[in-house]
Design a protein around this motif. Structure first.
Motif, PDB file in Angstrom:
ATOM      1  N   UNK A 104     -19.581  34.531-138.920  1.00 44.92           N
ATOM      2  CA  UNK A 104     -20.692  34.180-138.308  1.00 44.92           C
ATOM      3  C   UNK A 104     -20.953  34.803-136.887  1.00 44.92           C
ATOM      4  N   UNK A 105     -22.043  35.423-136.827  1.00 46.79           N
ATOM      5  CA  UNK A 105     -22.223  36.212-135.134  1.00 46.79           C
ATOM      6  C   UNK A 105     -22.177  35.331-134.132  1.00 46.79           C
ATOM      7  N   UNK A 106     -21.495  35.881-132.932  1.00 47.21           N
ATOM      8  CA  UNK A 106     -21.453  34.979-131.785  1.00 47.21           C
ATOM      9  C   UNK A 106     -22.863  34.826-131.253  1.00 47.21           C
ATOM     10  N   UNK A 107     -23.112  33.975-130.482  1.00 49.59           N
ATOM     11  CA  UNK A 107     -24.472  33.792-130.024  1.00 49.59           C
ATOM     12  C   UNK A 107     -24.739  34.527-128.816  1.00 49.59           C
ATOM     13  N   UNK A 108     -25.814  34.935-128.452  1.00 50.16           N
ATOM     14  CA  UNK A 108     -26.125  35.544-127.379  1.00 50.16           C
ATOM     15  C   UNK A 108     -26.306  34.747-126.177  1.00 50.16           C
ATOM     16  N   UNK A 109     -25.273  34.707-125.123  1.00 49.06           N
ATOM     17  CA  UNK A 109     -25.158  33.767-124.094  1.00 49.06           C
ATOM     18  C   UNK A 109     -26.469  34.054-123.203  1.00 49.06           C
ATOM     19  N   UNK A 110     -27.078  35.048-123.290  1.00 49.07           N
ATOM     20  CA  UNK A 110     -28.186  35.500-122.269  1.00 49.07           C
ATOM     21  C   UNK A 110     -29.393  34.600-122.547  1.00 49.07           C
ATOM     22  N   UNK A 111     -29.289  34.068-123.805  1.00 46.20           N
ATOM     23  CA  UNK A 111     -30.451  33.245-124.180  1.00 46.20           C
ATOM     24  C   UNK A 111     -30.461  31.724-123.281  1.00 46.20           C
ATOM     25  N   UNK A 112     -28.960  31.624-122.886  1.00 40.91           N
ATOM     26  CA  UNK A 112     -28.724  30.209-122.433  1.00 40.91           C
ATOM     27  C   UNK A 112     -29.719  30.228-120.891  1.00 40.91           C
ATOM     28  N   UNK A 113     -29.950  31.389-120.265  1.00 42.99           N
ATOM     29  CA  UNK A 113     -30.743  31.690-119.099  1.00 42.99           C
ATOM     30  C   UNK A 113     -32.314  31.499-119.354  1.00 42.99           C
ATOM     31  N   UNK A 114     -32.562  32.231-120.476  1.00 41.20           N
ATOM     32  CA  UNK A 114     -33.780  32.400-120.975  1.00 41.20           C
ATOM     33  C   UNK A 114     -34.428  30.777-121.233  1.00 41.20           C
ATOM     34  N   UNK A 115     -33.628  30.145-121.931  1.00 36.71           N
ATOM     35  CA  UNK A 115     -33.833  28.679-122.238  1.00 36.71           C
ATOM     36  C   UNK A 115     -33.984  27.933-120.923  1.00 36.71           C
ATOM     37  N   UNK A 116     -33.294  27.944-120.156  1.00 35.68           N
ATOM     38  CA  UNK A 116     -33.263  27.271-118.869  1.00 35.68           C
ATOM     39  C   UNK A 116     -34.465  27.466-118.185  1.00 35.68           C
ATOM     40  N   UNK A 117     -34.718  28.841-118.074  1.00 38.20           N
ATOM     41  CA  UNK A 117     -36.340  29.082-117.440  1.00 38.20           C
ATOM     42  C   UNK A 117     -37.295  28.494-118.110  1.00 38.20           C
ATOM     43  N   UNK A 118     -37.129  28.707-119.451  1.00 36.27           N
ATOM     44  CA  UNK A 118     -38.460  28.129-120.342  1.00 36.27           C
ATOM     45  C   UNK A 118     -38.640  26.541-120.118  1.00 36.27           C
ATOM     46  N   UNK A 119     -37.636  25.916-120.204  1.00 35.33           N
ATOM     47  CA  UNK A 119     -37.640  24.526-120.125  1.00 35.33           C
ATOM     48  C   UNK A 119     -38.000  24.022-118.589  1.00 35.33           C
ATOM     49  N   UNK A 120     -37.341  24.943-117.749  1.00 39.61           N
ATOM     50  CA  UNK A 120     -37.977  24.601-116.333  1.00 39.61           C
ATOM     51  C   UNK A 120     -39.461  24.724-116.141  1.00 39.61           C
ATOM     52  N   UNK A 121     -40.126  25.802-116.581  1.00 38.86           N
ATOM     53  CA  UNK A 121     -41.359  26.392-116.344  1.00 38.86           C
ATOM     54  C   UNK A 121     -42.489  25.621-117.269  1.00 38.86           C
TER      55      UNK A 121
END
Length: 295
Positions: free
Chosen positions: A1-18
């Protein structure tokens, strides 16, 4: 299994916030198409649409609502880890430091060090350990925060060190001892009954080498493992002890000390710590306290 891209956490946080791809893209300084691609990756990674269209806007799915608080907390904690260390607030510092030192250090410098620490950081507690050997494993393993040692007695060059002070050897006898009056020549000194200090049980030491160079030898009546034990014997006997002057300052308070009639090399006493503690603000403060107390 490939390791998840942790940068996506920041993207998700901003998307959910905005709640908007366009506003999230502007906040993260990305193009709308790049943000749309990031949202597609998030949907693929989580297996959930996360944001779905409702009229002209986007609304979060139940999974997105469940993740919102957790994702926000993870991003804040990550930012705190990567943020430069803020100024140390000594009044709020709650920490226990372990200091390992040789015989005599605590008796001479301990009270002043505790007083200084209590005045600056009342929440800090010091734990003193007696140093029975030169093994640096306690520092490497984190069981000890700081250690005092005589430079030249260890070979571990992986540790950091800083000189605290230089010390000289002095002779010590009880008040009223024959050597407590008059000039102490090498011959008078050698004829006394001596207590020899050796942590490792060596029968002779630097004093014997210096006397031998003048054709003299002293009588060693007993051997002990520390300076405090030697001075305790001197206090109630006719024995003569040779100890470091500053290191045993308080231990010699009611005894007579004199300059040795032989030349011995001075002791350079240093503090040592592991490199991982070098940049720690609280540890830097502790090292500064020890240095100033010993200065």
């Amino acid at each position: 299994m490939n390791a998840p891209d942790l940068n996506l956490l920041i993207t998700l946080d901003v998307l959910l916030s905005e709640g908007s791809v366009a506003r999230a893209a502007e906040r993260l300084r990305l193009s709308p198409s790049a943000m749309s691609r990031a949202l597609a990756r998030l949907r693929d990674t989580t297996g959930d649409p996360l944001l779905v269209r409702a009229g002209r806007g986007l609304v979060p799915t139940p999974r997105a609502l469940a993740l919102r608080e957790q994702v926000s907390r993870l991003v804040q904690e990550t930012e705190a880890v990567l943020r430069p260390v803020q100024a140390l607030d000594l009044s709020q510092l709650q920490r226990t430091f372990t200091l390992r030192s040789s015989d005599g250090f605590v008796e001479t410098f301990g009270a002043a060090l505790l007083a200084r620490i209590a005045s600056e950081a009342p929440g800090v507690r010091l734990r003193f350990l007696q140093k029975a050997d030169q093994d640096s494993a306690p520092l490497r393993e984190g069981r000890v925060d700081l250690e005092t040692a005589v430079v030249g007695t260890r070979t571990d060059d992986t540790l950091h060190s800083r000189i605290l002070f230089e010390d000289r050897w002095v002779g010590v006898v009880r008040a009223g001892h024959p050597l407590a009056s008059g000039k102490v020549s090498a011959k008078r000194f050698a004829t006394g009954a001596h207590v020899h200090v050796s942590r490792h049980g060596r029968e002779t030491g630097l004093v014997d080498d210096a006397l031998h160079a003048q054709g003299l030898a002293r009588e060693i009546v007993t051997l002990v493992g520390g300076f405090s034990a030697a001075l305790a014997l001197v206090r109630d006997s006719e024995l003569v002890a040779t100890v470091p002057e500053r290191h045993t300052g308080s231990l010699r308070a009611d005894l007579h000390s004199f300059s040795l009639p032989v030349t011995l090399p001075p002791l350079t006493v240093s503090m040592l710590w592991h490199p991982r503690m070098d940049a720690d603000p609280a540890h830097r403060w502790l090292r500064d306290c020890v240095r100033q107390v010993c200065a």
